[in-house]
Design an enzyme around this catalytic site. Structure first.
Site, PDB file in Angstrom:
ATOM      1  N   ALA A  97       0.783  -1.280  -0.088  1.00 38.28           N
ATOM      2  CA  ALA A  97      -0.073   0.016  -0.037  1.00 38.28           C
ATOM      3  C   ALA A  97       0.824   1.222   0.054  1.00 38.28           C
ATOM      4  O   ALA A  97       0.484   2.411  -0.434  1.00 38.28           O
ATOM      5  CB  ALA A  97      -0.957  -0.047   1.201  1.00 38.28           C
ATOM      6  N   THR A  98       2.077   1.311   0.522  1.00 41.76           N
ATOM      7  CA  THR A  98       2.826   2.372   0.462  1.00 41.76           C
ATOM      8  C   THR A  98       3.674   2.496  -0.748  1.00 41.76           C
ATOM      9  O   THR A  98       4.682   3.298  -0.950  1.00 41.76           O
ATOM     10  CB  THR A  98       3.905   2.245   1.765  1.00 41.76           C
ATOM     11  OG1 THR A  98       4.452   1.263   1.922  1.00 41.76           O
ATOM     12  CG2 THR A  98       2.885   2.509   3.084  1.00 41.76           C
TER      13      THR A  98
ATOM     14  N   GLU B 160      10.156   4.144 -23.999  1.00 46.96           N
ATOM     15  CA  GLU B 160      10.042   4.632 -22.838  1.00 46.96           C
ATOM     16  C   GLU B 160      11.216   5.868 -22.707  1.00 46.96           C
ATOM     17  O   GLU B 160      12.315   5.637 -23.048  1.00 46.96           O
ATOM     18  CB  GLU B 160      10.096   4.060 -21.536  1.00 46.96           C
ATOM     19  CG  GLU B 160       8.813   3.115 -21.203  1.00 46.96           C
ATOM     20  CD  GLU B 160       9.199   2.017 -20.160  1.00 46.96           C
ATOM     21  OE1 GLU B 160       8.165   2.441 -19.123  1.00 46.96           O
ATOM     22  OE2 GLU B 160       9.948   1.201 -19.854  1.00 46.96           O
TER      23      GLU B 160
ATOM     24  N   ASP C  32      11.312  -7.804 -18.151  1.00 49.26           N
ATOM     25  CA  ASP C  32      10.634  -7.283 -17.746  1.00 49.26           C
ATOM     26  C   ASP C  32       9.298  -6.617 -18.572  1.00 49.26           C
ATOM     27  O   ASP C  32       8.330  -6.103 -18.358  1.00 49.26           O
ATOM     28  CB  ASP C  32      11.320  -5.682 -17.178  1.00 49.26           C
ATOM     29  CG  ASP C  32      10.341  -4.450 -16.581  1.00 49.26           C
ATOM     30  OD1 ASP C  32       9.696  -5.015 -15.431  1.00 49.26           O
ATOM     31  OD2 ASP C  32      10.529  -3.488 -16.922  1.00 49.26           O
TER      32      ASP C  32
ATOM     33  N   HIS D 266       4.283  -7.774 -21.623  1.00 53.56           N
ATOM     34  CA  HIS D 266       3.695  -6.710 -22.724  1.00 53.56           C
ATOM     35  C   HIS D 266       3.803  -7.178 -23.901  1.00 53.56           C
ATOM     36  O   HIS D 266       2.640  -7.199 -24.647  1.00 53.56           O
ATOM     37  CB  HIS D 266       4.198  -5.444 -22.148  1.00 53.56           C
ATOM     38  CG  HIS D 266       3.826  -5.170 -20.719  1.00 53.56           C
ATOM     39  ND1 HIS D 266       2.709  -5.413 -20.099  1.00 53.56           N
ATOM     40  CD2 HIS D 266       4.708  -4.253 -20.025  1.00 53.56           C
ATOM     41  CE1 HIS D 266       2.959  -4.812 -18.848  1.00 53.56           C
ATOM     42  NE2 HIS D 266       4.014  -4.217 -18.835  1.00 53.56           N
TER      43      HIS D 266
ATOM     44  N   LYS E  59      14.311   1.756 -22.384  1.00 51.39           N
ATOM     45  CA  LYS E  59      14.298   3.016 -21.592  1.00 51.39           C
ATOM     46  C   LYS E  59      15.175   4.089 -22.122  1.00 51.39           C
ATOM     47  O   LYS E  59      16.296   3.760 -22.709  1.00 51.39           O
ATOM     48  CB  LYS E  59      14.598   2.417 -20.197  1.00 51.39           C
ATOM     49  CG  LYS E  59      13.586   1.662 -19.632  1.00 51.39           C
ATOM     50  CD  LYS E  59      13.621   1.539 -18.090  1.00 51.39           C
ATOM     51  CE  LYS E  59      12.418   0.479 -17.493  1.00 51.39           C
ATOM     52  NZ  LYS E  59      11.378   1.243 -17.382  1.00 51.39           N
TER      53      LYS E  59
END
Length: 454
Positions: free
Chosen positions: A14-15, A216, A235, A240, A337
């Site tokens: 959640a953080t 990217e 990755d 993807h 990237k």
């Protein structure tokens, strides 16, 4: 919309960055569109100690920052949305932590009259997946369904993916596991066939070349430690790029048959020898440079990256769909990237025309003559959902059409693993490229392009 009795959602991690950038804004879009109903609650779960009011404030700031240009203008609505959230500090290695979490969930459901249906979104670091899953099954209310949404990567190779699958299957059935690939939530991906029909596209098996590019401009950001163990091939390509390719050439109008998707992945001719990898795969790594007018450091100077790392931040490969009808149509997959611009698209070259399908920054399809815009600007249009919001609401509905089945994961790793193995066997210096450019020099990619165009 969720079922009448409401739902309780758990966000593990959640953080973390994913929750802040993607999950909370997506849940806000659903709430704003009325698709979570009036009764819902969210428990944010992470290891660090955090007071509930601090966490609620974090959710508000995350949604304001990552919900488009008008995020702060809707702050009052966002604050009301965030009051559906609370926080629990949990050590995933401690059974008592999960017992307390289960008690907290039961209390919230009784207080709010929720049905007992629970959705768990696992946005943890990959090395924590297996351990967490062993205890997450204890969060079932016993009165409704318990569904598990799992983020990528699903393993780091076939062996680790199989191990993770065994861990999950000890507590869940495949029908309740939702492996998320956010590219499958994109509107354009879902209307690929319709888009191609609009411009009278020839049958895809008549193509002379198919190219999938996922580029990217950002670097590895805060993911240096993870990325240095993964790299661009695992990755981005394993999930993807291969999912986009399979969805494009799948012989169904939608991903209604996982067998059809798996068949495409199994049709890919293996690249499983050192010579084949040298001829068909190019890998590179970004050096220092300038992106969007800002000087950026080399990959090896990023935080938590080994100073002599050989991990690829760019990979391009040529492969073949070796199947009936396709007549060895060459396929070119490319991702990287710190490139000149962020761009995701598919190009299909035919004998007499080239069709371009844009996924980002603009969702369009054109053939040089006609152009169709197929997706309105998202921003705060309550009727428009981004990829994560679409997938979350589909998980709530139990619709697995655009989630990744285990068979697809297994087929993808079966194809990817030999390439990684050949890289380990054939140790060569990685090609460096300047950040802000177009990737490794043309000389590095010439053999691959000749193979692809052959």
């Amino acid at each position: 919309m969720t079922e009448q009795g409401g739902v309780l959602l758990f966000v593990f991690g959640a953080t973390g960055d994913l929750a802040r950038r993607k999950l909370y804004p997506a849940l806000y879009r659903l709430a704003r569109a009325g698709m979570l109903g009036e009764r819902y609650a969210v428990i944010g779960v992470a290891r660090r100690t955090r007071a509930p009011h601090e966490y609620v404030r974090d959710v508000v700031e995350a949604v304001c920052a990552h919900s488009g240009a008008d995020g702060h203008a809707h702050r009052q609505d966002i604050e009301a949305f965030a009051h559906h959230f609370t926080y629990s500090s949990v050590d995933i290695h401690d059974e008592q932590s999960f017992e307390k979490l289960a008690q907290q969930a039961d209390h919230i459901e009784r207080a709010q009259g929720l049905s007992g249906n629970r959705l768990v979104h696992l946005a943890l670091a990959p090395d924590l997946f297996s351990e967490a899953v062993r205890s997450i099954a204890s969060l079932s209310s016993g009165r409704g369904w318990l569904r598990l949404v799992v983020e990528k990567p699903f393993g780091t190779d076939l062996a680790s993916a199989q191990s993770l699958q065994r861990s999950i299957m000890q507590s869940f059935t495949e029908v309740d596991v939702y492996r998320i690939d956010h590219y499958l939530g994109k509107h354009m991906v879902r209307v690929l066939r319709t888009a191609l029909q609009r411009i009278a596209c020839p049958p895809l098996w008549e193509a002379r070349r198919i190219e999938v590019s996922l580029l990217e401009s950002i670097g590895v950001e805060q993911r240096g430690a993870y990325y240095d163990e993964s790299g661009a091939l695992r990755d981005m390509v394993q999930n993807h790029a291969l999912q986009l390719l399979a969805t494009l050439v799948c012989d169904h109008d939608a991903r209604s048959s996982r067998d059809a998707v798996c068949r495409v992945l199994e049709w890919l001719r293996p690249i499983d020898t050192v010579d084949a990898v040298r001829a068909n795969v190019v890998r590179g790594q970004y050096g220092a440079g300038v992106v969007d007018g800002q000087a950026v450091v080399a990959y090896r100077d990023e935080p938590h990256v080994h100073p002599h790392s050989q991990t690829e931040t760019y990979v391009a490969l040529s492969c073949v769909i070796a199947a009936p009808l396709w007549a060895d149509v060459p396929v070119f997959l490319r991702t990287g990237k710190r490139l000149r611009q962020k761009k995701s698209d598919i190009t299909v070259q035919f004998a007499h025309k080239t069709v371009h399908i844009g996924l980002h920054p603009h969702a369009i399809v054109h053939d040089g003559v006609r152009e169709e815009a197929l997706e309105a600007e998202l921003l705060f249009d309550p009727h428009a959902l981004d990829a994560y919001a679409r997938l979350i609401v589909e998980a709530l509905k139990g619709d697995k059409t655009y989630f990744v089945h285990w068979d697809e994961v297994r087929a993808a790793w079966t194809w990817i693993d030999p390439i990684v193995a050949c890289w380990k066997e054939d140790v060569q210096p990685i090609a460096l490229y300047e950040a802000g450019g177009d990737g490794p020099p043309d000389a590095c990619q010439a053999p691959l392009r000749r193979t692809s165009d052959a």
